[in-house]
Design a protein around this motif. Structure first.
Motif, PDB file in Angstrom:
ATOM      1  N   ASN A 131       0.826  -1.208   0.000  1.00  0.00           N
ATOM      2  CA  ASN A 131       0.000   0.000   0.000  1.00  0.00           C
ATOM      3  C   ASN A 131       0.860   1.257   0.000  1.00  0.00           C
ATOM      4  O   ASN A 131       2.070   1.212   0.280  1.00  0.00           O
ATOM      5  CB  ASN A 131      -0.916   0.020   1.229  1.00  0.00           C
ATOM      6  N   LYS A 132       0.234   2.376  -0.307  1.00  0.00           N
ATOM      7  CA  LYS A 132       0.898   3.665  -0.168  1.00  0.00           C
ATOM      8  C   LYS A 132       1.118   3.928   1.314  1.00  0.00           C
ATOM      9  O   LYS A 132       0.241   3.677   2.142  1.00  0.00           O
ATOM     10  CB  LYS A 132       0.046   4.771  -0.778  1.00  0.00           C
TER      11      LYS A 132
ATOM     12  N   LEU B  90     -11.652  -6.166   7.945  1.00  0.00           N
ATOM     13  CA  LEU B  90     -11.500  -7.496   8.533  1.00  0.00           C
ATOM     14  C   LEU B  90     -12.479  -7.705   9.679  1.00  0.00           C
ATOM     15  O   LEU B  90     -13.072  -8.786   9.820  1.00  0.00           O
ATOM     16  CB  LEU B  90     -10.060  -7.705   9.020  1.00  0.00           C
ATOM     17  N   ALA B  91     -12.672  -6.666  10.510  1.00  0.00           N
ATOM     18  CA  ALA B  91     -13.593  -6.781  11.637  1.00  0.00           C
ATOM     19  C   ALA B  91     -15.027  -7.000  11.166  1.00  0.00           C
ATOM     20  O   ALA B  91     -15.769  -7.810  11.746  1.00  0.00           O
ATOM     21  CB  ALA B  91     -13.512  -5.523  12.498  1.00  0.00           C
TER      22      ALA B  91
ATOM     23  N   ASP C  59     -11.287  -8.252  -2.552  1.00  0.00           N
ATOM     24  CA  ASP C  59     -11.700  -7.204  -3.493  1.00  0.00           C
ATOM     25  C   ASP C  59     -11.939  -5.883  -2.769  1.00  0.00           C
ATOM     26  O   ASP C  59     -11.589  -4.806  -3.284  1.00  0.00           O
ATOM     27  CB  ASP C  59     -12.975  -7.627  -4.232  1.00  0.00           C
ATOM     28  N   LYS C  60     -12.519  -5.957  -1.592  1.00  0.00           N
ATOM     29  CA  LYS C  60     -12.771  -4.731  -0.824  1.00  0.00           C
ATOM     30  C   LYS C  60     -11.461  -4.055  -0.434  1.00  0.00           C
ATOM     31  O   LYS C  60     -11.354  -2.820  -0.480  1.00  0.00           O
ATOM     32  CB  LYS C  60     -13.599  -5.053   0.427  1.00  0.00           C
ATOM     33  N   ILE C  61     -10.474  -4.841  -0.024  1.00  0.00           N
ATOM     34  CA  ILE C  61      -9.177  -4.258   0.338  1.00  0.00           C
ATOM     35  C   ILE C  61      -8.497  -3.693  -0.906  1.00  0.00           C
ATOM     36  O   ILE C  61      -7.925  -2.593  -0.870  1.00  0.00           O
ATOM     37  CB  ILE C  61      -8.279  -5.307   1.018  1.00  0.00           C
TER      38      ILE C  61
ATOM     39  N   VAL D 142      -2.100  -1.130  -3.315  1.00  0.00           N
ATOM     40  CA  VAL D 142      -1.480  -1.523  -4.587  1.00  0.00           C
ATOM     41  C   VAL D 142      -1.923  -2.939  -4.941  1.00  0.00           C
ATOM     42  O   VAL D 142      -2.308  -3.229  -6.064  1.00  0.00           O
ATOM     43  CB  VAL D 142       0.054  -1.428  -4.510  1.00  0.00           C
ATOM     44  N   PHE D 143      -1.831  -3.852  -3.978  1.00  0.00           N
ATOM     45  CA  PHE D 143      -2.403  -5.193  -4.157  1.00  0.00           C
ATOM     46  C   PHE D 143      -2.627  -5.824  -2.790  1.00  0.00           C
ATOM     47  O   PHE D 143      -1.976  -5.477  -1.798  1.00  0.00           O
ATOM     48  CB  PHE D 143      -1.516  -6.102  -5.018  1.00  0.00           C
TER      49      PHE D 143
END
Length: 528
Positions: free
Chosen positions: A461-462, A475-476, A511-513, A520-521
């Motif tokens: 991620n950035k 996740l929660a 997909d949500k993340i 980024v992935f």
């Protein structure tokens, strides 16, 4: 339930071990004709054979589910190891069970060659002639014994012959000279020198393209007149035509032989000579030896069927029992690194699998590469890929297997697996702390530190505020409990999170993340 087939006769004390195994189905086929045997192999997992069964292309093609073959004995002349490797079949033998039996038979032939025992015995017992004058022998004391091959058997023959007062010359280009010199024996660098100086010669090499017929006409011509030769190893190491010529001319005073190129050898021309002691391939024929062979072969078959271990495997990249203790955890670690790497780099065709090694473990880098390759390809190929056929499969799929030793980057030992694809690549590094504390320490250039085990999400991620909160919230909401959270930064505005979790996640959650502006992935992976 796994199936083990016994193709040739072995002592019941070994077979009983398999009969008692509740998780194994035993097929006893030692009395089945060989053409009929082929029809029984289709769903067999492990086969136990001896010299009577040829493990050739027909056998291996018929045994479509075969994982391993145990050759109950030392020699594997009747096994097509190369074709077995292409089929992914592990070939094992039982190399030490009959060592003492073979050593003692060699000594029997050696003593017989010095005293013509079989001839004097026959004359008295069968012909009832008492003739002491005819049977003058020679003493071993002070004579020179040339030993070709200094493995388990050759070395023990040499030690016993030395106790008779013989001078020992050893030719074996595949061992360090110190192994011979430390026993107060002479190490010979050139076979010709051994041939010229020896009064007696015994051979103890495996049968390969290099050793088949290695002692022939030219070699016998270089020997002393009246030399005495022994072969209790493999048929054909001495050229049998050349032996006949040598016996006929008197160049060879005596031949002691237990093995032939083609057996049974009931009409062999060597049997026409008087100055020969011959036995019908009895090197392993002692009660103790056959007991050991049966037990060890069946134990190996059970371990192979249960996929526990493959002791004495002849076509694995390395025998794990031969590794030093510190290296054993790295076999498991490198498999995990590569399997994990393949789960993350999962969208493109693999073009190369690369292993980089640092420290003492680099001595075993080439062997470790095979384990890395299996780990990397297992996600794609499943159980069809293993340590035996990985080289063949990689070539077929145009995947390059590469290995490099690097200078230390601060760890005593470190392995890095890189999977390169047509458009990208990914790498994971690991090491072992203490005796078996495996750790992943780098993922694609991001420093980290966690055990290679369990369910995990990898997120690049950035490196901006709020990312951890956003991920934790998602996740929660899906009732995913976080067991551990490791974060690495690369100093260029990006971070890599490794989140160890208690439950599997589905593509919808990923997909949500992945839809987060900062992501980024996001990838899910799992290690047992």
């Amino acid at each position: 339930m796994k199936k083990i087939i016994i193709c040739d006769a072995i002592l019941d004390i070994g077979v009983e071990l398999i009969r008692k195994a509740s998780d194994i189905e035993l097929i006893e086929a030692s009395k089945v004709p060989k053409d009929e045997l082929l029809t029984m192999l289709a769903d067999v997992d492990v086969a136990v054979t001896r010299s009577s069964t040829d493990v050739d292309a027909k056998f291996l093609d018929a045994a479509k589910n075969l994982k391993a073959v145990v050759r109950a004995g030392v020699g594997v002349d009747n096994v097509d190891i190369e074709y077995a490797s292409k089929k992914g079949v592990i070939i094992m033998n039982v190399p030490t069970a009959n060592t003492i039996a073979a050593v003692e038979l060699t000594m029997a032939h050696l003593l017989c060659s010095a005293r013509s025992l079989v001839n004097s015995h026959k004359q008295l017992k069968e012909d009832r002639i008492w003739d002491r004058e005819k049977w003058y022998g020679v003493e071993l004391m002070g004579k020179t014994l040339g030993v070709i091959g200094f493995g388990h058997i050759g070395s023990r023959v040499a030690i016993r012959a030395k106790s008779f007062g013989m001078n020992i010359l050893v030719y074996d280009p595949y061992i360090p000279a110190s192994k011979v010199l430390d026993l107060d024996m002479s190490y010979i660098h050139n076979l010709d020198d051994l041939l010229k100086e020896s009064d007696f010669i015994t051979i103890h090499t495996p049968k390969t393209k290099e050793t088949n017929g290695m002692v022939s006409y030219d070699e016998i011509a270089k020997m002393k007149d009246g030399v005495r030769l022994i072969n209790c190893a493999r048929g054909g190491l001495y050229s049998e035509d050349a032996l006949c010529d040598g016996l006929k001319s008197g160049k060879i005073a005596w031949l002691g032989i237990d093995v032939f190129s083609k057996e049974p050898a009931t009409n062999h021309p060597l049997l026409n000579f008087e100055n020969i002691s011959v036995t019908a391939h009895l090197g392993a024929n002692t009660v103790e030896s056959q007991t050991n062979i049966a037990i060890q072969a069946c134990e190996q078959a059970l371990n192979a069927a249960r996929e526990i271990s493959y002791p004495n495997a002849l076509n694995l990249p390395i025998k794990t029992e031969d590794l030093p203790n510190f290296a054993l955890p790295y076999v498991e670690l490198v498999s995990k690194l590569s399997f994990l790497c393949s789960q993350i780099e999962d969208k493109d065709v693999i073009k190369a699998i690369r292993l980089e090694a640092e420290g003492e473990i680099s001595k075993y880098a080439k062997s470790m590469l095979s384990f890395a390759a299996v780990g990397a390809l297992k996600r794609i190929l499943g159980d069809s890929i293993n340590y035996v056929n990985v080289d063949f499969v990689s070539k077929d799929k145009d995947i390059s297997l590469e290995c490099e030793v690097l200078p230390s980057s601060g760890y005593n030992n470190k392995l890095t697996v890189k999977i390169l694809t047509e458009h990208s690549g990914f790498s994971i590094s690991g090491t072992v702390f203490s005796e078996n504390e495996q750790r992943i320490i780098d993922i694609n250039g991001f420093k980290t530190d966690f055990k290679p085990k369990g369910k995990m999400i990898f997120i690049k991620n950035k490196d901006i505020p709020g990312v951890i909160a956003d991920i934790s919230t998602i996740l929660a909401k899906h009732n995913i409990n976080i067991a551990d959270f490791r974060l690495g930064r690369d100093g260029t505005g990006f971070a890599l999170a490794v989140i160890l979790i208690d439950e599997k996640v589905d593509n919808a959650l990923l997909d949500k993340i992945n839809k987060l502006d900062s992501c980024v992935f996001a990838k899910y992976a799992e290690l047992l």
